[in-house]
Design a protein around this motif. Structure first.
Motif, PDB file in Angstrom:
ATOM      1  N   LYS A 411       0.633  -0.938  -0.233  1.00 54.75           N
ATOM      2  CA  LYS A 411       0.071  -0.035  -0.103  1.00 54.75           C
ATOM      3  C   LYS A 411       1.012   1.035   0.272  1.00 54.75           C
ATOM      4  O   LYS A 411       1.979   1.170   0.592  1.00 54.75           O
ATOM      5  CB  LYS A 411      -0.388  -0.021   1.258  1.00 54.75           C
ATOM      6  CG  LYS A 411      -1.679  -0.946   1.347  1.00 54.75           C
ATOM      7  CD  LYS A 411      -2.946  -0.394   0.552  1.00 54.75           C
ATOM      8  CE  LYS A 411      -4.238  -0.923   0.828  1.00 54.75           C
ATOM      9  NZ  LYS A 411      -5.471  -0.770  -0.299  1.00 54.75           N
ATOM     10  N   ALA A 413       1.681   5.556   0.974  1.00 54.34           N
ATOM     11  CA  ALA A 413       1.745   6.359   1.711  1.00 54.34           C
ATOM     12  C   ALA A 413       0.392   7.361   2.052  1.00 54.34           C
ATOM     13  O   ALA A 413      -0.341   7.244   0.646  1.00 54.34           O
ATOM     14  CB  ALA A 413       2.380   7.226   2.267  1.00 54.34           C
ATOM     15  N   ASP A 414      -0.097   8.025   2.681  1.00 57.56           N
ATOM     16  CA  ASP A 414      -1.935   8.446   2.514  1.00 57.56           C
ATOM     17  C   ASP A 414      -1.809   9.832   1.704  1.00 57.56           C
ATOM     18  O   ASP A 414      -0.798  10.325   1.740  1.00 57.56           O
ATOM     19  CB  ASP A 414      -1.923   8.755   3.798  1.00 57.56           C
ATOM     20  CG  ASP A 414      -2.860   7.632   4.904  1.00 57.56           C
ATOM     21  OD1 ASP A 414      -2.841   6.735   4.516  1.00 57.56           O
ATOM     22  OD2 ASP A 414      -2.297   7.340   6.220  1.00 57.56           O
ATOM     23  N   GLY A 415      -2.179   9.657   0.472  1.00 57.02           N
ATOM     24  CA  GLY A 415      -1.828  10.685  -0.568  1.00 57.02           C
ATOM     25  C   GLY A 415      -1.708  10.650  -1.437  1.00 57.02           C
ATOM     26  O   GLY A 415      -1.470  11.675  -2.161  1.00 57.02           O
ATOM     27  N   LYS A 416      -0.661   9.845  -1.551  1.00 59.27           N
ATOM     28  CA  LYS A 416       0.087   8.945  -2.814  1.00 59.27           C
ATOM     29  C   LYS A 416      -0.065   8.080  -3.686  1.00 59.27           C
ATOM     30  O   LYS A 416       0.549   8.078  -4.305  1.00 59.27           O
ATOM     31  CB  LYS A 416       1.451   9.811  -1.516  1.00 59.27           C
ATOM     32  CG  LYS A 416       2.079  10.462  -1.100  1.00 59.27           C
ATOM     33  CD  LYS A 416       3.841  10.298  -0.594  1.00 59.27           C
ATOM     34  CE  LYS A 416       4.404  11.397   0.034  1.00 59.27           C
ATOM     35  NZ  LYS A 416       5.422  10.895   0.323  1.00 59.27           N
ATOM     36  N   ARG A 419      -6.506   6.751  -5.668  1.00 56.20           N
ATOM     37  CA  ARG A 419      -7.380   7.704  -4.654  1.00 56.20           C
ATOM     38  C   ARG A 419      -8.237   6.460  -5.019  1.00 56.20           C
ATOM     39  O   ARG A 419      -9.092   6.244  -3.576  1.00 56.20           O
ATOM     40  CB  ARG A 419      -7.901   8.161  -5.430  1.00 56.20           C
ATOM     41  CG  ARG A 419      -9.405   8.723  -4.736  1.00 56.20           C
ATOM     42  CD  ARG A 419      -8.868   9.484  -3.797  1.00 56.20           C
ATOM     43  NE  ARG A 419     -10.234  10.118  -3.096  1.00 56.20           N
ATOM     44  CZ  ARG A 419     -10.739   9.916  -2.119  1.00 56.20           C
ATOM     45  NH1 ARG A 419     -10.973   8.541  -2.211  1.00 56.20           N
ATOM     46  NH2 ARG A 419     -12.212  11.047  -2.043  1.00 56.20           N
ATOM     47  N   GLY A 422      -5.717   2.509  -3.597  1.00 49.00           N
ATOM     48  CA  GLY A 422      -4.538   2.798  -2.417  1.00 49.00           C
ATOM     49  C   GLY A 422      -3.552   2.030  -2.902  1.00 49.00           C
ATOM     50  O   GLY A 422      -2.461   2.509  -1.844  1.00 49.00           O
ATOM     51  N   TYR A 423      -3.316   1.968  -3.975  1.00 49.48           N
ATOM     52  CA  TYR A 423      -1.922   0.984  -4.172  1.00 49.48           C
ATOM     53  C   TYR A 423      -0.491   1.970  -4.938  1.00 49.48           C
ATOM     54  O   TYR A 423      -1.507   2.928  -5.470  1.00 49.48           O
ATOM     55  CB  TYR A 423      -2.006   0.083  -4.529  1.00 49.48           C
ATOM     56  CG  TYR A 423      -2.600  -1.137  -4.053  1.00 49.48           C
ATOM     57  CD1 TYR A 423      -1.812  -1.938  -3.328  1.00 49.48           C
ATOM     58  CD2 TYR A 423      -3.885  -1.858  -4.694  1.00 49.48           C
ATOM     59  CE1 TYR A 423      -2.211  -3.402  -2.235  1.00 49.48           C
ATOM     60  CE2 TYR A 423      -4.470  -2.618  -3.149  1.00 49.48           C
ATOM     61  CZ  TYR A 423      -3.689  -3.351  -3.092  1.00 49.48           C
ATOM     62  OH  TYR A 423      -4.365  -4.455  -2.005  1.00 49.48           O
ATOM     63  N   SER A 424       0.287   1.876  -4.983  1.00 49.77           N
ATOM     64  CA  SER A 424       0.770   3.151  -5.159  1.00 49.77           C
ATOM     65  C   SER A 424       1.406   2.824  -6.953  1.00 49.77           C
ATOM     66  O   SER A 424       0.650   2.149  -7.484  1.00 49.77           O
ATOM     67  CB  SER A 424       2.778   2.201  -5.481  1.00 49.77           C
ATOM     68  OG  SER A 424       3.017   2.186  -4.171  1.00 49.77           O
TER      69      SER A 424
END
Length: 492
Positions: A411, A413-416, A419, A422-424
């Motif tokens: 997963k 980081a939050d906000g990165k 949307r 939630g994965y990179s």
């Protein structure tokens, strides 16, 4: 009654009749056009500079000298009174027409005056050549007496000055190709005057030796201005400015200064001092030896290893593929890391890459677009395998995403991250909306799951994205005229 011709006025100068077509009027008299000149200096006059005195015409200067005021401030210079009474102008009928004979120029001390006449040279008439001052009237060619200036003046080795033509005849090169065309040698006209005509003793300028380190580097002779050629701050004779090896005449375009302080043409410079070996003007298949011995070739072999991967770099600074030092001439950049040009290829198919098709993978390797899509791209219905699903090997070490919305893997980081899931998100599959990043597989309408692009994308207040139809149904205006027809209100 007998005919009497009209009386024409007489010219005071020649006492002949003056007709209207040639008359000039001055002092109440009419003059011929040819007689209308100064009685002292003979200068032709007009209405602006004419002065008349006792039926004689003068220019303003001569009239002032003969009849003007005398004394301090009137042409006599400062510091003395002029005792000139004008008596020297009274005897003007002896055939001299009042002209003044030039006074002889006073002789200067030896070596200080004009080299041509020996007289004093004043600043107003000074002409300089070879550091010596000439009178303007003496500044002429020693052979043809042509007037000279700073452009066409040439100083000869006999301490005389000449025009360019006479200098070339007397001291320039002679023989085939020098001004006489092909087939004939140039014969100096001075050789034909007589058997006992003195020949110039300094035709060969190399015979005039210069001080050590100041003459022509090739012959050591004095270099004069008319034959000077400059190369690297040194003065050469024009005839000595040739290639050391092939004796080809040089100019500023093809001349090359060698490390042995001599000059060469570009070809000979390349043979003698240029790079040698495979690929340097000898084609493929053999090394350029240029008549060099084996010892000389062995001494010139490069001591640097050809395989740059053997030069190991510090940890984390070299090529990610081989770990070797990366130099500027072979540097390739990808995601802030430097690669060798020969290492910059796909990790799977080993296809050479460039900045357009290189994709940085999450495994810190680089791939072509096709291999990146196979390894890390979305899989399933609609992603390259219609109408079947992709079956992948479960033993592979690379992360495989078979779900439309994967629920495994790291997963972000939050906000990165994405949307939606939630994965990179990596560069090859990144989609943007209002400063948010999305996977390409997640970039679809929240309601109807229709794939979106920049033309039909709508960002909703809840942070999700919709197509235009779903956005209008959820957040658009409601009431008469807004999609339900006239006459009814929306009860949604």
């Amino acid at each position: 009654m007998p005919f009497k011709p009209a009386e024409n006025p007489k010219c005071p100068k020649c006492n002949k009749s003056v007709y209207a077509a040639e008359e000039r009027v001055a002092g109440g008299h009419k003059w011929h056009k040819g007689c209308f000149k100064c009685g002292m200096c003979g200068k032709m006059l007009d209405s602006t500079n004419c002065a008349e005195h006792e039926n004689e015409l003068y220019c303003k200067n001569c009239h002032g000298r003969k009849y003007g005021p005398k004394g301090y401030g009137f042409g006599g210079g400062a510091g003395c009174l002029s005792m000139d009474t004008g008596a020297q102008f009274q005897e003007a009928g002896d055939g001299t027409n009042g002209h003044i004979e030039p006074k002889p120029i006073p002789k200067a001390p030896e070596g200080e005056g004009c080299p041509r006449c020996g007289g004093y040279v004043y600043m107003a008439e000074q002409m300089l050549a070879r550091g010596r001052a000439y009178h303007k009237g003496c500044f002429k060619c020693g052979d043809c007496k042509k007037g000279l200036d700073s452009v066409n003046c040439c100083e000869g080795p006999d301490r005389e000055i000449y025009c360019r033509v006479c200098y070339g005849k007397k001291f320039g090169p002679k023989g085939y190709g020098y001004g006489q065309g092909g087939g004939a040698l140039q014969t100096d006209s001075s050789d034909l005057i007589g058997e006992f005509t003195p020949k110039p003793s300094s035709v060969d300028t190399t015979a005039i030796k210069a001080s050590p380190g100041q003459g022509c580097p090739r012959c050591g002779g004095v270099v004069f201005a008319a034959e000077m050629v400059l190369s690297k701050g040194r003065e050469w004779h024009r005839k000595c400015y040739k290639c050391r090896d092939c004796t080809k005449t040089l100019d500023s375009i093809i001349a090359c200064d060698g490390p042995d302080h001599d000059v060469y043409c570009k070809t000979c410079y390349g043979k003698k001092w240029g790079p040698h070996g495979y690929g340097f003007a000898c084609g493929s298949g053999f090394l350029q030896t240029d008549c060099m011995t084996e010892d000389q070739l062995a001494a010139q072999k490069p001591s640097v290893p050809i395989d740059t991967t053997s030069i190991k770099a510090p940890e984390g600074q070299g090529c990610p593929r081989c770990g070797g030092m990366v130099f500027a001439a072979e540097q390739q950049l990808a995601k802030g890391t430097m690669w060798h040009k020969k290492c910059f290829n796909c990790a799977e198919c080993h296809r050479p890459l460039d900045s357009m098709i290189a994709c940085d993978g999450p495994d810190r390797e680089i791939h072509c677009r096709a291999c990146y899509g196979k390894l890390f791209g979305p899989k399933g219905f609609g992603f390259g395998h219609t109408p079947t699903l992709v079956s992948t090997d479960v033993q592979t070490t690379a992360p495989v995403y078979t779900d439309f919305k994967p629920m495994n893997g790291p997963k972000a980081a939050d906000g990165k991250g994405c949307r939606r899931c939630g994965y990179s998100v990596y560069e090859a599959e990144k989609m943007l909306s209002k400063n948010l990043v999305w996977h390409k597989r997640c970039f679809s309408c929240f309601d109807c799951h229709k794939s979106l692009d920049s033309t039909n994308l709508n960002d909703a207040p809840n942070g999700e994205i919709y197509c235009k139809g779903c956005y209008g149904r959820n957040y658009g205006p409601r009431g008469v005229g807004f999609g339900i027809g006239a006459g009814a209100l929306t009860m949604t």
